[in-house]
Design a protein around this motif. Structure first.
Motif: not given
Lengths: 136, 136, 136, 136, 136, 136
Positions: F71-97
């Motif tokens: 999940e943290m790798i997902y956040i890294a890629v999403s922040a690099t690409n600037g994907c807003e939806y993905c940043t919110y959703s994968h940060t929420a998922s990483a927190r849930a984990k």
């Protein structure tokens, strides 16, 4: 890694009249006797070649910004996008226009930092401050 | 679109001593009485906040390049990366340092063109001309 | 998130003659009676506005590729770069030119897959096969 | 520049049964007697290899869009991302499916222009026009 | 493809005292007797070299995340951006810290997928679910 | 900024059998009683929805890497690409984990730094050190 261009280079001798006219204008504007490879691949589409060159000549010339500043902006974008050809060609152009090594390194420090903080902002999503909102 | 930051903004009143010291330095350096939201989210990691601010202060100050040129390079990178917050904040900073509308538009013409030709070169793969090879 | 444009929209009534001529040509070419906001911000630099519109008109028209295919390529690039405005405007244009929902979804499946395999190749660095080397 | 792949190429002779089955399917589907290097590096993770190939076969085949249009979309994304391997391989594939040089150059004119206007929109932040809002 | 660095490599023998002190610290921290080329180009700006190294040493060390996890995040970002040098250097570093081939391939499967779904979301623009909104 | 999705959300009640089966599997796998909007837009192409979900379930599960690391790798890629939806959703998922704020901030420090040094390397083009060349 191939190293071969996707389309063959169109040299002056093989070029049609439209392409030759652009090549002539490039050499005259730049006061050189050679054409760099970027134009030789674009020449497969003479209209694209002509339009791209004429826009570049207009955009990169003297205006509200200094031509050297514009070359540095070109390096900043090319490094951000990872364009190898563009990095070599625009660094060479900026040096030809007087960019010092100190200016190059300082430029890159800004480029590096901007790429870093862009991602911190993308990841943390601070709201735009009202003080930064454009007037108008 | 959420609009909420990923972590809460840390206001001066809630901040610990390390964060307050950075906030104080930001306001003193910029001669302002407020802190923009970027720093208020970074403050969740005081070491990151301090390091980022101190680097920014060092990198963006007077040097081999003019501070306004540096702000314009920041805009060029932020537009290329599509960072919304950074676009608003650095355009505001560049205007505060004297950037005219004509300079902004001319900067963007260069940014647009560099993004275009970067892709033409990436797609057509012209070899780097020997004339562009760095000396040394 | 601000939502305000970085420069004010230039409406037809406020526009100078160069800008009005471009606006008129946009409406005539597209057979519409309105101008979308992209042009109204570009209008702060009439030369940039004129050049961008004329290039767009030339590039996106009928040629070796169908105009609808070109709109779909525009969507592919805009989604890859994450440009919000461009995604909305070019999806609307492609729909106006007849793109079905099935075509849109299939286009995006290709865009997603290309973005995935681009990174697998970037990370694993397979050499370019001799069979893929351009002839000539 | 290294030129060596990050993981060794897995040739057919060294491959396990899962990998061989994928290689066989690739050659049968494409009516060729060789496997390109992209698959030979992916083969280090047979599940990733199998999944990627099966998705590619499904996504790139005949559907609501023509397979040649899909190859051109692949080139558009790969040029935008600067993926060298992908540019060579998908340009070769598109040519094998009948793409003319005129189509390639016209495709790239669109890709270049989209990358340009994406950044003009990112930098100037025009609001999305209500006329572009999706219905439904 | 040139292969030559944009600025000459600054070897230990040619380096000034600031640069040597950084080189010494790099070798001592990493328990090696050589300096990789990234630092030898950065050394043209001793302040940038020192700042970048000190930040890297601080950021990549033991903390809330394991150093190997951090190297894998570096690979993820470098593959997404297409940085060739960084891909080779950080894959080598991650392997030196114990990354297995299975971990590398699994990492890349995540990177590929994230790059894919980032674009599906960018193109289809689903609203952020209220359940994903950060608390606070 | 529109805020409207490009295609309408397909709710469970309106969904066909293929889509419902995927929705059921998502809720069962995640032990939740709701479906996030990303899947509701993908559902316009049931084959794309099914394939994307099944790949995600396979890729993001337990393997050689921990699901939280992924999940943290997902956040890294999403922040690099600037994907807003993905940043919110994968940060929420990483927190849930179980991701702590300290881990999030440290992750972002690495992401920021990698984005910075990627561009320094892209701009200065140091040759890949022989010590970094993959064996094999």
């Amino acid at each position: 890694m191939s190293g071969k261009p996707i389309v063959p280079l169109i040299e002056y001798e093989m070029a049609n009249d439209t392409v030759r006219a652009v090549y002539d204008d490039i050499m005259q504007t730049r006061k050189t006797d050679w054409i760099n490879n970027f134009w030789k691949v674009l020449a497969h589409d003479p209209a694209l070649l002509k339009r791209t060159w004429e826009t570049l000549r207009e955009v990169m010339g003297q205006g509200a910004l200094d031509p050297l500043v514009k070359e540095m902006i070109y390096i900043a974008v090319s490094a951000t996008n990872g364009c190898e050809y563009c990095t070599y060609s625009h660094t060479a152009s900026a040096r030809a226009k007087g960019m010092s090594e100190a200016q190059l390194m300082e430029l890159l420090a800004v480029v590096g930092m901007a790429n870093e903080t862009n991602r911190l902002a993308n990841a943390l999503r601070p709201p735009v401050d009202v003080q930064f909102e454009p007037r108008g």
